[in-house]
Design a protein around this motif. Structure first.
Motif, mmCIF file in Angstrom:
data_model
loop_
_atom_site.group_PDB
_atom_site.id
_atom_site.type_symbol
_atom_site.label_atom_id
_atom_site.label_comp_id
_atom_site.label_asym_id
_atom_site.label_seq_id
_atom_site.Cartn_x
_atom_site.Cartn_y
_atom_site.Cartn_z
ATOM 1 N N VAL A 1 0.824 -1.209 0.000
ATOM 2 C CA VAL A 1 0.000 0.000 0.000
ATOM 3 C C VAL A 1 0.851 1.250 0.000
ATOM 4 C CG1 VAL A 1 -2.052 -0.971 1.056
ATOM 5 C CG2 VAL A 1 -0.246 -0.087 2.519
ATOM 6 N N GLY A 2 2.146 1.078 -0.020
ATOM 7 C CA GLY A 2 3.047 2.233 -0.022
ATOM 8 C C GLY A 2 3.943 2.234 1.201
ATOM 9 N N GLY A 3 5.071 2.847 1.050
ATOM 10 C CA GLY A 3 6.012 2.935 2.155
ATOM 11 C C GLY A 3 6.549 1.591 2.606
#
Length: 91
Positions: free
Chosen positions: A65-67
């Motif tokens: 989902v990111g990061g």
């Protein structure tokens, strides 16, 4: 995915859940253009209803989902729930 494929997938998920003593209450469908909107909605419902487990078709449905965080790790961190894949493994 066509409407027929979505319906078939929902039926398969419901059967998978039923065989494990679970009840499939709702199916969240993620669309590429709005990702992760459906997942965000799922997290809210899981928290609101204190749901301990969710069922997904494949582990890929719980991708990043990111990061560097995955949807599976975010689900666990924000709700305490875990995910079962219809293939039977836990991500």
């Amino acid at each position: 995915m066509t409407c027929a494929q979505l319906e078939q997938t929902a039926e398969q998920l419901a059967l998978f859940a039923h065989r494990r003593g679970l009840v499939l209450r709702e199916v969240f469908v993620e669309h590429l253009a709005t990702d992760p909107a459906a997942f965000d909605a799922l997290v809210k419902v899981v928290n609101r209803r204190d749901i301990p487990v969710i069922v997904v078709p494949t582990h890929a449905h719980l991708s990043a989902v990111g990061g560097g965080e995955t949807k599976a790790s975010r689900l666990k961190r924000e709700t305490g729930a875990y995910a079962l894949t219809a293939g039977g493994s836990t991500p």
